[in-house]
Design an enzyme around this catalytic site. Structure first.
Site, mmCIF file in Angstrom:
data_model
loop_
_atom_site.group_PDB
_atom_site.id
_atom_site.type_symbol
_atom_site.label_atom_id
_atom_site.label_comp_id
_atom_site.label_asym_id
_atom_site.label_seq_id
_atom_site.Cartn_x
_atom_site.Cartn_y
_atom_site.Cartn_z
ATOM 1 N N GLY A 56 3.083 -1.065 4.213
ATOM 2 C CA GLY A 56 3.118 0.371 3.931
ATOM 3 C C GLY A 56 4.539 0.808 3.617
ATOM 4 N N GLY A 57 5.192 1.427 4.588
ATOM 5 C CA GLY A 57 6.516 2.027 4.381
ATOM 6 C C GLY A 57 7.510 1.144 3.647
ATOM 7 N N GLU A 71 -5.047 -4.792 10.657
ATOM 8 C CA GLU A 71 -4.005 -3.783 10.814
ATOM 9 C C GLU A 71 -4.241 -3.026 12.131
ATOM 10 O OE1 GLU A 71 -2.187 -2.690 6.713
ATOM 11 O OE2 GLU A 71 -3.831 -1.328 7.144
ATOM 12 N N HIS A 87 -9.312 1.128 5.158
ATOM 13 C CA HIS A 87 -8.023 1.385 5.808
ATOM 14 C C HIS A 87 -8.214 2.352 6.978
ATOM 15 C CE1 HIS A 87 -3.905 2.527 6.548
ATOM 16 N NE2 HIS A 87 -3.558 1.425 5.914
ATOM 17 N N ASN A 91 0.871 -1.179 0.000
ATOM 18 C CA ASN A 91 0.000 0.000 0.000
ATOM 19 C C ASN A 91 0.909 1.230 0.000
ATOM 20 O OD1 ASN A 91 -1.795 2.051 0.456
ATOM 21 N ND2 ASN A 91 -2.388 1.383 2.511
ATOM 22 N N TRP A 92 1.008 1.856 -1.155
ATOM 23 C CA TRP A 92 1.940 2.986 -1.286
ATOM 24 C C TRP A 92 1.402 4.261 -0.616
ATOM 25 C CZ3 TRP A 92 4.204 2.890 -6.996
ATOM 26 C CH2 TRP A 92 4.909 1.699 -7.175
ATOM 27 N N LYS A 93 0.140 4.249 -0.230
ATOM 28 C CA LYS A 93 -0.495 5.432 0.378
ATOM 29 C C LYS A 93 -0.265 6.655 -0.523
ATOM 30 C CE LYS A 93 -0.040 3.165 4.795
ATOM 31 N NZ LYS A 93 0.087 3.248 6.242
ATOM 32 N N GLU A 100 -6.561 4.772 7.959
ATOM 33 C CA GLU A 100 -6.356 6.202 7.634
ATOM 34 C C GLU A 100 -7.612 6.775 6.967
ATOM 35 O OE1 GLU A 100 -2.689 5.504 5.540
ATOM 36 O OE2 GLU A 100 -1.779 4.928 7.451
ATOM 37 N N SER A 140 3.853 -2.109 10.252
ATOM 38 C CA SER A 140 5.313 -2.161 10.470
ATOM 39 C C SER A 140 5.942 -3.505 10.102
ATOM 40 C CB SER A 140 5.666 -1.775 11.905
ATOM 41 O OG SER A 140 5.258 -0.436 12.164
ATOM 42 N N GLY A 171 2.941 2.381 10.786
ATOM 43 C CA GLY A 171 3.887 3.475 10.602
ATOM 44 C C GLY A 171 4.593 3.876 11.892
HETATM 45 P P1 13P Z 1 3.323 0.399 7.639
HETATM 46 O O1 13P Z 1 3.836 -0.891 7.039
HETATM 47 O O2 13P Z 1 4.045 1.621 7.154
HETATM 48 O O3 13P Z 1 3.234 0.305 9.133
HETATM 49 O O4 13P Z 1 1.806 0.574 7.113
HETATM 50 C C1 13P Z 1 0.924 -0.501 7.185
HETATM 51 C C2 13P Z 1 -0.300 -0.126 6.432
HETATM 52 O O5 13P Z 1 -1.037 0.762 6.822
HETATM 53 C C3 13P Z 1 -0.580 -0.865 5.184
HETATM 54 O O6 13P Z 1 -1.857 -0.601 4.723
#
Ligand code: 13P
Length: 249
Positions: free
Chosen positions: A233-234, A166, A94, A9-11, A96, A212, A172
């Site tokens: 994510g990251g 999640e 998600h 997920n590149w956000k 967010e 993470s 993050g």
């Molecule tokens: P991180 O891997 O950066 O913690 O993010 C997880 C995430 O929200 C994937 O959708």
């Protein structure tokens, strides 16, 4: 059918040039994998990403969508529009989106229905906040998130649904749920599915862990029996880290 999946997920990261560079790297590194591999770039880069990966085994998916087909919803993108640029899978729910864009269980239920009506596959996200975990409510919070958005569906709909646990406190933050905490929650989710539907459905749904995940912890998390992969994510923004996580399956 239950599959192993690693989705990046590149956000809200990567403009067009950065997207092209990262995809070129991913194409070099990820040739074959035991897992289904997916990436979710921003809306504006879905079509170029789809074209770049057309002959490659990495699926391009969307991070969100609106429930309406079209209409006066400034700034939104509907399911048919995603399909028209080759996108068949969408991330919904998600944390967010829930936290910053006020997405409620009711809105999510409508989005789920819209995606399924269009024959799309869904990666449905949910997870508790730190307070819920500290007060021991994490299982009931997760159970409600799943029930409210998904349990109006018939069992067959779960053929097109992947679940992604999640925990908000692990996103993050560098703080990962321990492999045991992930396993415990995934087993609880399967028990909830089994109670409401059947053992067969509970055992056929892929449940991903997100929060993470890194090359250093992926293998242990993915080794747990009820963890079918990850939503990253990251670490999905670096080709070599994402590749290492894909290979940890
Ligand atoms: P991180 O891997 O950066 O913690 O993010 C997880 C995430 O929200 C994937 O959708």
């Amino acid at each position: 059918m239950r599959k192993q999946i690693v989705a990046g997920n590149w956000k809200m990261n990567n403009d067009l040039a950065q997207t092209e560079t990262l995809i070129t790297e991913l194409k070099k590194q990820i040739q074959t994998s035991k897992a289904e591999v997916m990436i979710a770039p921003v809306f504006t880069n879905l079509w170029p990403s789809f074209q770049a990966l057309r002959k490659h085994d990495i699926e391009v998916i969307a991070q969100n969508m609106h429930f309406a087909d079209s209409g006066a919803y400034t700034g939104e993108v509907g399911p048919g529009m995603l399909l028209s640029v080759g996108i068949k899978t969408v991330i919904l729910g998600h944390s967010e989106r829930r936290a910053y864009f006020n997405e409620t269980d009711e809105i999510l239920a409508k989005k789920v229905d819209a995606a399924l009506k269009h024959g799309m596959r869904i990666i449905f996200c949910f997870g508790e906040e730190l307070n819920d975990r500290k007060s021991g409510n994490h299982e009931s919070v997760v159970e409600n998130q799943i029930k409210n958005a998904l349990f109006h569906l018939d069992g067959k709909a779960f053929e097109n649904i992947v679940l992604a646990y999640e925990p908000v406190w692990a996103i993050g933050t560098g703080e990962t749920a321990s492999p045991e905490q992930a396993q415990e929650m995934h087993a609880f989710i399967r028990k909830t599915l089994s109670g409401n539907y059947s053992d067969a459905i509970a055992n056929s749904v892929s449940i991903l862990y997100g929060g993470s995940v890194k090359p250093s912890n992926a293998r242990e998390i993915f080794s747990k029996p009820d963890v079918d992969g990850g939503l990253i994510g990251g670490a999905s923004l670096e080709a070599k880290d994402f590749f290492a996580i894909v290979n940890a399956i």
